[in-house]
Structures are given as C-alpha cells and as structure tokens.
Design a protein around this motif. Sequence first.
Motif, PDB file in Angstrom:
ATOM      1  N   GLN A 123       0.831  -1.204   0.000  1.00 54.22           N
ATOM      2  CA  GLN A 123       0.000   0.000   0.000  1.00 54.22           C
ATOM      3  C   GLN A 123       0.869   1.260   0.000  1.00 54.22           C
ATOM      4  OE1 GLN A 123      -2.783  -0.056   3.217  1.00 54.22           O
ATOM      5  NE2 GLN A 123      -3.942   1.656   2.431  1.00 54.22           N
ATOM      6  N   LYS A 124       1.878   1.268   0.872  1.00 51.09           N
ATOM      7  CA  LYS A 124       2.804   2.397   0.883  1.00 51.09           C
ATOM      8  C   LYS A 124       4.163   1.855   0.479  1.00 51.09           C
ATOM      9  CE  LYS A 124       0.432   5.144   4.299  1.00 51.09           C
ATOM     10  NZ  LYS A 124       0.305   5.419   5.725  1.00 51.09           N
ATOM     11  N   VAL A 125       4.465   1.993  -0.792  1.00 50.62           N
ATOM     12  CA  VAL A 125       5.726   1.426  -1.271  1.00 50.62           C
ATOM     13  C   VAL A 125       6.877   2.351  -0.893  1.00 50.62           C
ATOM     14  CG1 VAL A 125       5.574   2.441  -3.579  1.00 50.62           C
ATOM     15  CG2 VAL A 125       6.844   0.354  -3.267  1.00 50.62           C
ATOM     16  N   SER A 126       7.944   1.761  -0.437  1.00 47.03           N
ATOM     17  CA  SER A 126       9.081   2.565   0.006  1.00 47.03           C
ATOM     18  C   SER A 126      10.383   1.861  -0.364  1.00 47.03           C
ATOM     19  CB  SER A 126       8.978   2.746   1.525  1.00 47.03           C
ATOM     20  OG  SER A 126       9.888   3.692   1.957  1.00 47.03           O
ATOM     21  N   PHE A 127      11.311   2.656  -0.860  1.00 42.76           N
ATOM     22  CA  PHE A 127      12.606   2.092  -1.257  1.00 42.76           C
ATOM     23  C   PHE A 127      13.711   2.797  -0.477  1.00 42.76           C
ATOM     24  CE2 PHE A 127       9.940   1.942  -5.103  1.00 42.76           C
ATOM     25  CZ  PHE A 127       9.909   0.577  -5.300  1.00 42.76           C
ATOM     26  N   GLN A 128      14.880   2.172  -0.466  1.00 46.57           N
ATOM     27  CA  GLN A 128      16.033   2.864   0.113  1.00 46.57           C
ATOM     28  C   GLN A 128      16.341   4.054  -0.797  1.00 46.57           C
ATOM     29  OE1 GLN A 128      18.199  -0.822   0.116  1.00 46.57           O
ATOM     30  NE2 GLN A 128      18.478  -0.748   2.315  1.00 46.57           N
ATOM     31  N   GLU A 129      16.347   5.246  -0.183  1.00 42.59           N
ATOM     32  CA  GLU A 129      16.291   6.460  -1.000  1.00 42.59           C
ATOM     33  C   GLU A 129      17.577   6.794  -1.747  1.00 42.59           C
ATOM     34  OE1 GLU A 129      14.820   9.363   1.718  1.00 42.59           O
ATOM     35  OE2 GLU A 129      12.731   8.861   1.251  1.00 42.59           O
ATOM     36  N   TRP A 130      18.665   6.217  -1.329  1.00 46.66           N
ATOM     37  CA  TRP A 130      19.930   6.530  -2.005  1.00 46.66           C
ATOM     38  C   TRP A 130      20.041   5.804  -3.347  1.00 46.66           C
ATOM     39  CZ3 TRP A 130      22.590   2.004  -2.629  1.00 46.66           C
ATOM     40  CH2 TRP A 130      22.302   0.975  -1.719  1.00 46.66           C
TER      41      TRP A 130
END
Lengths: 220, 338
Positions: free
Chosen positions: B107-114
């Motif tokens: 639902q809330k997709v999140s990746f390592q931002e670097w």
Amino acid sequence: MSLKILFLDELRGFYRSKVMLVLWLGLPVLGAILFLWGPDTGDEIPFTVLSALLLSSIGGTLASVMLAVSIINEKEKRVYDLFLIRPIRRGDILISKFLAVYLCIAIAGMLALALGVSIDYYRMGGTPEAVSEHLLESVVLTLSMMAMASAAGVLIGVISPTVLVGAVIVIYGGNQISVLPVLPELLGYESNLALSVIISGVTTAVLMGLSVFIFNRKQF
Amino acid sequence: MTETTSDSANFKARYLLRGIMTRCEPFVKFDNVSKSYGNFTVLTDISLELGRGDVFGYIGPNGAGKTTTIKSLVGLITDFSGRLTINGMDMPDQKDRIHRLMGYLPQKVSFQEWRTVEHTLATMGRLSGVDVAEIESRIEHVLGVVGMSDSRHRKVKELSGGNVQKVGLAQAMLHSPQLLVLDEPLSGLDPASRYQVKEIIKELNKGETTVFFSSHILSDVQDVATKIGILGWGRILALGNLHELEEEFGTPRVLNIEFSEDNSDPDVIAAMEGVTDVTTTVPTGLRVRISDERDMDEVSDRIVRTLLNQGCRIRKFTPSTPSLDELYMRYVNRGGQA
C-alpha cells in the motif's frame, strides 16, 4: 547468493554515506588534531594508539548508531516488505548490513592506524618501539570492539520501535558492551589478547544470532 | 518387461492426472483463514478461491482487514489460522517457492532512498531470481510498461509519490510473476496514471497472470476485476463477478431519464406500482428504481406514458444496472446490521 547480492548492495549504500565520510576522513583528521595540539598526550602516547582508541570508541558508537537507525528507519518505512516477499533468507538482510558497515569501519580503522604509524614514523625518525609493541593489539582490539558494537547496533535496530528509543539504547547501553574484551584486564587479570578476541567473537555471534532469530519471527 | 511397461504407463497416467489436477485446482485458495491481534479479531474464516488468470478486486471499508488478508497472502504475516495455498503450495511453509511466483506492491511502497530507479529494480530482480544477462532488458521492459523509461537513472528520493508507486509496480512485474498482489495500486495516482495502471492489469490478465488487488476506488474495480470480493468487519460479505453480486442481492434495476423539457411530478412516478424509489438528477432528470427486474418492460412503458401525459419531452431513457458503489453500500450496510 542473496547474501552476496544484498551485501554488495548495502556496501554500495554505506560507503558513500555522509557518516562513512566522517569515519573515513574525519576520524583520522580529528585524531591528528588531538595529537598535535593536545596538551599532554603528544610525547607520551603514540599516535597509532590514540587513533585505535578513538576509532574503537567513536567509530564503534557511530557504527552501532548507523546500523540501528538504518534498520529502524527501514522497518518504519516498510522498506523490508519488498525484500521479504522474495525468495531470500530473512537473516541475510541483517547479516549483509552488518558485514557492509563492519567492512567500512574496518577500512576506516586501518586508514587511521596507517596514518598514525606514518606520523609516528615521521616524528620519531623510524617506527617507534611503543607502536610496534602495541600495533597488533591495537588493530585486533579495535576490530573486535567494532564488531561487537556493530552487532549490538543490529540487535537494537531489530528490537527498537522508534529511532529515538534506538538511539538512546545505543548511546547509553550499546556502547558499554565494547568494554567486554578488556574486562579480564579491568578485573585485574593479565592482559590476554586471545581471550579478548574469543570474548568479542562469541559476543558478536550471540548478538547477531539473537537479532536474526527475532527478525525471523517478526510479523510485518 | 511387462511390469516395466505397466510401471511406465502408471507413471504417465499419474503425471497426466497431476497435470490436470494442478490445472483444475484453484490457483489461490483461502480456507477459513483467520487472524487476531490479542483479543481483537481482524479476519474471521476468510474462504475464497481464485483460478489462473482471475483479476480479483478486493474492496471493503477502512479497517475491514484488506491489508491483513494481503499480508497473509504474501507471507508478511505468517501466524494466521486456517489454510492458505498458492498453486497447491502452503503459505507460509513453502513461502520460498511461492515467492518465486509472486509479485507484490504494498500500500505504501518505500525504497532505500539513495538508490536510483535502475539500481532498485536490478536488486529486486536479482533477488527474485532474474538472470544477470536478462536483468537489463527486463528493467527496460517494465519501465517502458509503466512509462518511466526517462527516470531510469534518477534517484528514488527525487521521484513524486505517483512515480514511486509506478516504480513499485515495475518491481512487482519485473520477474513476470504468475500472481501479482497489489494493495491499493491506484491510490495516489492521477487519472491518466490510473487509466494506465488499469490497462496494465488488463494486459497482464491476457497473459494469464492472476491479479489480486485491493482498492477504495470502486469504479476502478468495476473496470478491471473479473471477480469481486467485498470484505466487512473481517468477513467476506460477498464474492463473485458483478452480475452474480447483483443477483445475489436481488437489486432492483434503475432507469435514468433525462428531459429536454421537464414537467414531471416525481411523486406521481414514485406512487406507481413496481417503483421503489425516485430521485431527481441534475440538470433535469429522474432516477427511478424498479423493484423487480422482471417487471422492467411493463413498468418502463407505464412510466413513459405517464411522463408524456405530464407534458415532458424525453431526451434519454436509459435502463442501467446498479453501480458497484451502490452494491457495495448495500452489502456493507447489510453486513453491519448482521
């Protein structure tokens, strides 16, 4: 296979991070400043030893904070969901992070010690006796303490619900664990490098094993 | 020799039978799946079956248990009771094998931002078992499908929420999974992107990918789902395709009437036999519910005559089935009262 992919991936993320920049460049520079302008240490403690002390305390703390904060943040943001639905072992996520950070700080440690040896060599016109006597011990103890601090950071990251709680536990609790390798000496027994290495190796393995066990049972 | 031939024939028969059984078995099967957090029960005896190629739209109010169902399906929650199988394999006991078949968009997709988009997809693809030699072409393909080819070298932290969602969808499709599980894939997307994602789901369906997706946007579910499940208070309230849901509920038909000249008296229409409800619509029209669809022709005829007698000029007269929104509200209201 998944451990190799994850390790190389984490390494790529950590080695370019700002915290690592502080570790790789900042610590040796800070050590050099303290050594050259410090009031009483200049003539008594070789720079190599000072660097080792600095790295094992500040470097260990930084590594454990970095690992704990990274894991808590990624848990909170649900970054792991996309890893956990793939055919990998859950523990590999933690082990790869530990290895990546540990390798980075180990390299930072070696850089700082190499700088220390160079400065001592230059100052004293040859490798000083104190340095050659303590170099091996400094290297081994620094690496051992860093390993334990990193493993503690992983465990704290796994069990802490928020970054704030994690940071407090690392600063007030996690760092104290690095005293374990020198505990026999502090209790009045004769210094024994092998015993220190065994203590830190076992502690690191237990902390990592516990982290993986808890992470495996966690519901996401 | 005879025995060997017989063994071989038996083996072939068993092999064929197994193949047929596998094809006949539901691809996804929830069998009385329940999940509680302490004393709080989130899911109660969820049972449903999906065949290969089904596009299953899972709808329900907030807190109904949609995400818990999905997390159980993908193996993020493993301490549920009941049995959950995918392609005949048990979740969570065989989750490593199941995960090879599955793509998931949270639902809330999140990746390592670097990471860059490319780096993110490369890692996810490799972990899903995509070969190194294929990874480049697969990344190019999925980024093309979601319309993100230009963002390949951008960092994830530089992307908008909608584009992160698209990268999320790209990573879910990267290894050509047989089962695609999407938790609210359309939320946070602009209308063009929503249309695009719906087209992707339809296209995947042509390739026999089974899709399990949840959504709050019922019209979107209506557009793409071949099967719909309505969840309320942790229980399945209704299951089937739209037509089956209508029939199960015995929902009355609806007539939409639009006037070029409106002299209608809605009270007269509402009082007619076979009519259950009349509402006025903007700018000039009526929405008339018929109590029994079998009376549709006869009641429609009477309504038209009455309106013409009232001096109305009719521009449009359209019988329509109720929308999923209406069905949904009825099911949820009925479930809440139960």
